[in-house]
Design a protein around this motif. Structure first.
Motif, mmCIF file in Angstrom:
data_model
loop_
_atom_site.group_PDB
_atom_site.id
_atom_site.type_symbol
_atom_site.label_atom_id
_atom_site.label_comp_id
_atom_site.label_asym_id
_atom_site.label_seq_id
_atom_site.Cartn_x
_atom_site.Cartn_y
_atom_site.Cartn_z
ATOM 1 N N ASP A 93 -66.957 1.601 68.641
ATOM 2 C CA ASP A 93 -65.888 0.591 68.312
ATOM 3 C C ASP A 93 -64.585 1.264 68.180
ATOM 4 O OD1 ASP A 93 -67.874 -1.681 67.766
ATOM 5 O OD2 ASP A 93 -68.494 -0.561 66.409
ATOM 6 N N ASN A 94 -63.652 0.504 68.640
ATOM 7 C CA ASN A 94 -62.177 1.186 68.402
ATOM 8 C C ASN A 94 -61.702 0.677 66.967
ATOM 9 O OD1 ASN A 94 -59.700 2.310 68.804
ATOM 10 N ND2 ASN A 94 -58.948 0.369 69.705
ATOM 11 N N ILE A 95 -61.597 1.761 66.207
ATOM 12 C CA ILE A 95 -60.866 1.517 64.963
ATOM 13 C C ILE A 95 -59.735 2.389 64.834
ATOM 14 C CG2 ILE A 95 -61.086 1.627 62.419
ATOM 15 C CD1 ILE A 95 -63.408 -0.161 63.279
ATOM 16 N N ALA A 96 -58.519 1.620 64.982
ATOM 17 C CA ALA A 96 -57.162 2.473 65.259
ATOM 18 C C ALA A 96 -56.938 3.294 64.290
ATOM 19 C CB ALA A 96 -56.052 1.460 65.667
ATOM 20 N N ASP A 97 -57.045 2.988 62.889
ATOM 21 C CA ASP A 97 -56.752 3.658 61.648
ATOM 22 C C ASP A 97 -57.565 4.856 61.591
ATOM 23 O OD1 ASP A 97 -55.539 3.580 59.231
ATOM 24 O OD2 ASP A 97 -57.436 3.802 58.267
ATOM 25 N N LEU A 98 -58.699 5.245 62.375
ATOM 26 C CA LEU A 98 -59.376 6.496 62.454
ATOM 27 C C LEU A 98 -58.568 7.480 63.396
ATOM 28 C CD1 LEU A 98 -62.906 5.184 62.252
ATOM 29 C CD2 LEU A 98 -61.560 6.238 60.239
ATOM 30 N N CYS A 136 -63.861 15.685 64.004
ATOM 31 C CA CYS A 136 -62.487 15.567 64.693
ATOM 32 C C CYS A 136 -62.913 15.719 66.295
ATOM 33 C CB CYS A 136 -61.535 16.496 64.010
ATOM 34 S SG CYS A 136 -59.994 16.379 64.964
ATOM 35 N N THR A 193 -66.315 8.460 63.367
ATOM 36 C CA THR A 193 -67.221 8.708 62.139
ATOM 37 C C THR A 193 -68.482 7.743 62.871
ATOM 38 O OG1 THR A 193 -65.729 8.299 60.529
ATOM 39 C CG2 THR A 193 -67.961 7.324 60.182
ATOM 40 N N ALA A 194 -69.662 8.459 62.915
ATOM 41 C CA ALA A 194 -70.963 7.869 63.561
ATOM 42 C C ALA A 194 -71.857 7.747 62.542
ATOM 43 C CB ALA A 194 -71.294 9.024 64.509
ATOM 44 N N GLY A 206 -53.492 16.200 61.178
ATOM 45 C CA GLY A 206 -54.783 17.147 60.611
ATOM 46 C C GLY A 206 -55.784 17.700 61.760
ATOM 47 N N GLN A 240 -68.759 12.723 60.273
ATOM 48 C CA GLN A 240 -67.405 12.899 60.377
ATOM 49 C C GLN A 240 -66.775 13.974 60.928
ATOM 50 O OE1 GLN A 240 -67.895 11.864 56.211
ATOM 51 N NE2 GLN A 240 -66.528 9.779 56.533
ATOM 52 N N LEU A 273 -67.498 4.906 65.377
ATOM 53 C CA LEU A 273 -66.209 4.336 65.112
ATOM 54 C C LEU A 273 -64.929 5.452 65.412
ATOM 55 C CD1 LEU A 273 -66.871 3.135 61.556
ATOM 56 C CD2 LEU A 273 -67.184 1.857 63.618
ATOM 57 N N TRP A 300 -60.316 10.959 64.275
ATOM 58 C CA TRP A 300 -61.449 11.274 63.591
ATOM 59 C C TRP A 300 -62.757 10.333 63.631
ATOM 60 C CZ3 TRP A 300 -61.883 15.598 60.601
ATOM 61 C CH2 TRP A 300 -60.631 16.492 60.711
#
Lengths: 381, 381, 381, 381
Positions: free
Chosen positions: B287-292, B321, B297-298, B79, B319, B246, B295
């Motif tokens: 932090d590394n959130i692979a799922d994001l 990109c 998010t702070a 996206g 939020q 994130l 994108w």
């Protein structure tokens, strides 16, 4: 800066904001408390030679008669002012209490006579305290939106209406008329009508006094006034902006009245389009949550699109104490309006837009542009 | 504005940001897509006569060799760019792909030789495309913090180290050296070292080229750069400011490396104290959130005190990109650095601070002050 | 579990939810896609021997005639369903499209005749596809609140009104009457009236069929149904609960109509008092933000007091895709209503309360109590 | 319910939680203040015949000697307890103060001797106040994680180590040993080691007393324990869950120590995987923000996918007062552990899991399952 004293006459003098102003001034001047929140203590504005804080004398009108000390105790329980302050300011609040007079109650007295009575109160205050100048600031509850009436269109029409025994003005405008008649400056910190009627504008001209407003910018709208220009500066397109304001206390109850809420919401919405240059989808809600008291919680959610139209969003929650945020600005406005009086400025004061959601005489809503305009005006020789 | 063409040479040319730049430029120039997100399309900057968007030619270095078309398809699934764009830009991305060259891989080649090879790539690009000027912009992954080494202190020391077969420079500095050697401007959009070493500064002087950076200001820090001045303008005392970021994607994975994260977090924290004039309590987490994926998010939470010390708080969630936010700024920087080259400016470019978390040659972090400085610089004749 | 097939007849068969149901069923049964979101795939409910997913046949009514394939393409662009799915389900969506019939349009046909026509469509669907049973589920847009009318009070009164050529029923009730007349079960996934009129209850009894609803619990209210019991379990007193729902798409537009919004908001508010055992201050807003499309963002803020009356607060933001959340529940409800039909259950189905904001025949709103009741009912022999 | 009195002996008896317990008990029993926050006042648990609140007598150990009255004044200034309470509980707090004894300070006394001294304090408390039973609850600051040592493995090994003059136990375990030796129940409200060592388990068996813990579930984790089961009940797949906890006060300072923080974070993370049945990506941060004092702010952000893999997200912010949330649970635990003593239960008490992040003897983390288990256990005859 002479050692002349200036009067600060508050409409709604027994409300939360006014009581916080009285408590704060006493703590700062008599007890050396810090001046956080006071814009006029910043070095650049201090250079303008404003009246010293210990030269301000408080008075005012109110339609209720709860003692200031009782209101202060309530504010301490609510965490708005420190509990430890109560005994420190006890005597000063009692002295202020003696200077408060009964406000205007529609239907209880002839409106033209009321203006004279209120103006006489202000003159008596000036004489009794031998004040050089008086600034009247409206910090009472928000009024419902008023419809246009013939008596609003011109001073001539207003005086004809009064002569016919009519009461064409909403209370906030009655206080403005009294201030002007007494030769005082008038500032409306609320979204009410205040001096924003052609007839009142003419009255200010006749008496050669300045006036300003409207609707103190203390929370959600303050944040909007820096975020919207941020998106514009980065060429990011704001697509929607929804806001919800939860608050209790007297203001919350007033705004539960849909008409008053409409007045407030309208004044909140006005600035956004001006800052972004295009209309933006999204409502502004104001809800009364009794449990929150003076602590306002605002949530804003906005969507924006950037490069190639990709959609993104931002949200913020603001948790502020309205009276704490408003009180120092009221003191700032008293010092600045006093400066305008000293300079014999007459009519609307657009340079005060920095303080307001709905600045009179200006369509500039961007905070830092307003800050520059304020500083330039205040420090102009 | 002549019709000469300018090269934009990207380090990390097959990454998300670079692929978004390539796709976006193709959509805008060949397909008439809108220019949201491009600061240099604003009227005041347009007046500076910057190189036209359709006069920019893309090339670059990368250590991986995934085809641009494949990366673009991944970005469409995520996206970041519209699915419909893929076939529209197919041919242009293939052409760009042919202009990409292999990057520098520490340990695989002599460092001094690598600088020559990379510089030769840039010169060949300029000749093949008959470009008037070339701007090199680093959009590769963040490096770990590097320790000072003797070869960093001066150009002389660097050349002695190279002569001794040493490899004193981190990769980002190797690309900066190659850019300078090829007579190109260098901009670091990452928090890596880049040109920020005395030896590199001397090299830029020797070749008479300008450079700038560091660390693109695309999200949380962008918001900080307007909120912090807002509190200052209202004399509200910020007492703590905690931030959590994130993100996934390549950048997320890199920053999971504590050393790289430290480099990024340090550059994020630097500005706040400068804007508020006093240190502020509070950590910044990445932090590394692979799922994001791309994108980010702070969440930021800050506490502040106002009149009489009353405590209040604010929090926001951003939020965004990252690639969408970074790509247009990379294009803006190419156009502005091209202007600096045309003006024969040499050395650091503090006027570009508007784009960066950690602006070289400037301690100004307030967004609107930076915007004014940028506009004044760009429109100066 | 026999291999008989069951019909799922959707009212609003060309809307977002229905199109997501059709696309999802095709991906799962024909393409082996995963079953995330389907409650009836949980081991405990699987034990109930529900009809297999590949035994469900789709049909339905709608007043618009946009092709399912076009709606599916729109949903893919909006990120509701994967782009890659479009060609995989192309043929199946075309087959489903042929089974859709024209819906009821008030004023365009006699209401009694409309019920017969719609019932005939359902019977024809059952015969053509040789289905053992049919479940009708309303997923069309929310209706405005309707006033009570004489024809609502009893089946007798309704038939008298019809005989007199009147149209006493809102559309959702017309579809319920058609379902009952055709011997099908009826489930209302919307807050509309549906079968919730005495006359309709009698009609279900006469035809010996079960029915359920109302208003699918897919987001903010779902969270409420676990948070409110949490505060109760810890003896924390919830003092206010304010909610704001931002959504676009068709539903957003419908709910922009104050009357429809009132219907939805009322159904949202109902459960909270039941779960906490006392009324709670606070509004629920539903706002149409076109830019959000199918992506609903809800913000809830609640205040509570604990030991010695200390005030605390919590807030949450839910960002969900309504059609993605609703579609699997619609499939779950089809399988569970089919079970009720197989068991010859007649009248309201309180055991389905787990799925609804406003459960028929039950005042239990706590999610986990509802989950237990559902499992016990489904697995009872 | 006999009229025998039970002792509640707090480890960390001069801390915020303990002081709130002492103030609250005095207000409730002597002043008829409400019992919000007390789980054991719920009708179903009241049926268990627990010791009456006015039959609880407070005592405890602490290593600091700040007077309770001073701590209470600090808590009132921080808004944790009502200012008005201070004079009401003045005498009762002074009485409690006289019952407090010096705690264990590693390195200052022989560990085996310390256990005897602390046990003697508890016995003397029981005799002086003629108490039927005593429950010891640890509410002191969190310890660093401890490495395994030989003395931990068995009671035999522990006593050999003591005989050799070693000090193998962390302070929390020393207090547990003293409680067991004095025939008291021991509950650990902190994440410290407490009784969770084989040697301590044997000691509890030898003295025939029950014990429980660990780490009171008062905020973020409480919310997790209802939200995670909600997603599971709807077959929604939680893909990431990141948490940030901001807190000040003593606990904040302690947790700034990375080792202690690791202990707390580890205990926070443990439950999520158990509730969801699969590991979940995402960090848990605990940051010390001095300015927040006792008021903890936690932000959680989670991503989940539903039907056809569509990604969605949720976030919540919890703003709670830790001492207010913990104090009533400490009183609940005293009453419930007293019940276990009366029933001669020995060893771990899994039925108390409802109160803890890291329940001993149980892997059930779902709040409502825990609530049911607690009620069944308490009301079993």
């Amino acid at each position: 800066m002479s050692d002349a004293r200036t009067g600060l006459w508050l409409v709604g003098a027994r409300g939360s904001v006014a009581t916080t102003v009285a408590t704060g001034l006493a703590l700062i001047t008599a007890r050396g408390h810090g001046t956080d929140g006071l814009v006029t203590e910043q070095p650049d504005l201090a250079a303008a030679g404003l009246v010293a804080l210990d030269r301000l004398v408080l008075g005012g009108h109110d339609v209720v008669d709860v003692p200031l000390l009782k209101r202060a105790a309530q504010l301490a329980d609510a965490g708005v002012i420190p509990h430890t302050a109560l005994h420190l300011v006890h005597d000063e609040l009692e002295r202020t209490d003696h200077r408060l007079r009964g406000g205007y109650r529609p239907g209880h007295e002839d409106q033209a006579a009321a203006v004279e009575r209120l103006a006489a109160d202000i003159r008596a205050f000036r004489d009794a305290e031998s004040l050089a100048r008086v600034v009247v600031i409206n910090v009472s509850s928000t009024e419902a939106v008023v419809e246009e009436r013939p008596g609003h269109e011109s001073l001539d029409a207003l005086e004809r209406a009064w002569a016919a025994g009519e009461s064409p003005l909403p209370p906030s405008a009655v206080y403005a008329a009294a201030a002007f008649t007494a030769g005082a400056a008038f500032i409306d910190f609320t979204p009410s009508t205040g001096a924003r009627l052609p007839a009142l504008g003419e009255l200010a001209e006749r008496h050669g006094v300045p006036w300003g407003g409207s609707d103190g910018k203390t929370g959600e709208t303050l944040v909007k006034s820096v975020l919207a220009p941020m998106f514009a500066a980065r060429s990011l397109r704001v697509r929607s902006w929804a806001g919800t304001n939860l608050l209790g206390g007297g203001d919350g109850a007033t705004l539960a009245d849909p008409q008053a809420m409409e007045s407030k919401a309208r004044s909140k919405a006005r600035g956004l389009e001006a800052m972004l240059g295009h209309p933006v989808d999204g409502p502004v809600h104001i809800d009364n949550i009794a449990d929150l008291g003076d602590w306002k919680t605002a949530w804003d959610h906005l969507t924006f699109s950037g490069f190639l139209g990709t959609r993104m969003s931002m949200q913020f929650t603001w948790q502020g104490c309205d009276s704490s945020l408003a009180a120092p600005l009221v003191i700032d406005l008293a010092r600045l309006a006093d400066l305008a009086l000293r300079r014999d400025e007459v009519g609307p004061l657009p340079a005060l837009g920095f303080f307001f959601k709905d600045p009179v005489g200006s369509d500039e809503h961007r905070l830092f542009e307003q800050h520059r305009a304020l500083t330039e005006w205040a420090t102009a020789s």
